[in-house]
Write a protein that holds these residues in place. Sequence first.
Motif: not given
Length: 522
Positions: A475-503
């Motif tokens: 679900s969208a909520a689960e997807d958002a939870r996963g991304k939020a967990a990864l973003q919080a894990c990163a050393s800062g905003p510039s250390f978190y990357k999100a992509t559909s796969g192309d990049e």
Amino acid sequence: MMMSKALPAKRQLKTLLKDFRDEEDGSVIVLTLFLLVLMLILGGMAVDFMRFESRRAKLQGCIDNAVLAGADLDTSGTNAEVQALVEDWTEANGCRDDLAGAPVVTGDGVDYREVTANGALTLNTYFLRLIGTDEMTALAASTAIEGVGNIEVSLVLDLSGSMRYEIPGSGGVTRMERLREASTAFVDALLIPENEDRVSINLIPYSEHVNVGPELFAQFNVDQVHGFSHCIEFEDTAFSSTGIDDSTPLEQAQHYQFNPAYDFDGDGEADNTYTMAEYDARTSADITHGLNMPVCPMNDYEQIVPLTQDAALLRANIAQFEPRAGTSIFLGMKWAVALLDPSLNDELQALPASMRDPAFAARPAAFNSNNAAEGATKKYVILMSDGQNDSSYRLNDDLYDTPSKRAHWAYENYQYYYRTDAHYTDFWGWLGGYGNAKYDPTSGDTALSDICTLAKAPANNITVYTIAMGTDTSSAAEDARGKAALQACASGPSFYKATSGDELVAIFEDIADQITDLRLTQ
């Protein structure tokens, strides 16, 4: 007559005094004057703060540019000559008098150079002195690096089942295919001849669990009950430590397949079991059929590869990656950090000689801060996932308490057995009941947060990059939870990357550049 004239005068004076006491005209003027003075003082203090920040920013920029100029490997000369160059640069740009000590230059100047400078200036105040602050001191510090010093990298890659999905608009390329391409490019970018004996990589593939491999597994105090695969379970407290505490025996993960049986070879029959002979004789090619998605990955190429600079080995393993079972990001991150912890040096150096690189006999090196001395080792985690932490179930103890029972589940798919031989008998009861998972999304997210926070703590100073690739069918909520967990894990905003796969390839290459290029570290 005179007394009669005096009495009215006294009454008149009392009246005047009473009227004066009760008079309110002009009181607003007094209040206004008071507030005006207060506003002038506060406005003046703001002026002092703006002057201070302007001078501080100018000093920081001057020192940043000076160390960048000195760290540039195109600048030739001895370390003493580079130090003089940095001082000359600050002289020309107006901050020489504000240097706090001489710049520090380390490295060989050919493959690596690190330059550190500190500054301090004192600013006399105009208005803050009214409240007792006569001067303010601005501090500036900067370190620039070019080239590669000593670097340890943990590369943590998601092999979960959702990696089989195609990337939208890619012409049929799957996430796994793109991950193989991107992670190979990352390895090739780091393990070049110029970086020989400087850069080591820990490769940690993960899905529902992490296969440590038999050799590394044997170095820990694990209560081993089978030899089908080599995963280690962790209690919640394990994620409050960067290392692995085996003062008491650790638990080996069960080897069984929870996922349903599938017709992988398209012959109309579920490829759900191996015979004993087939299992023992299996090859990497065979593994695309049958019991191929156990909780603990079982293939050689899915095992951890620690402390290596063997690019060919890493490329060979990555080329064989296939989507497997569930997703336990926190377990991948636990091993990533543990393999950077110097407390594991004895275990890693006790591995067979074929698994040890003599150049890395002192690794994992000590943790250090950003202003560590020459020779210090920088540590990085690159953590990639296309989903979020899942639930992961284990069989009840009474179904896994003898060698014959453990062998049964190693050769037969759990869900196929439940539907056929067991005739739909108490599916969840055999697993402790629905919702009674060994790990669930909540505990997984908490464990991930704990180990990420610890990794980034100043005492450990591990730089963490995280990559969220696409979305799965959740679900969208689960997807958002996963991304939020990864973003919080990163050393800062510039250390978190999100992509559909192309990049993804570009992201991995960019991270490799950031690790090795000319850069400010503080």
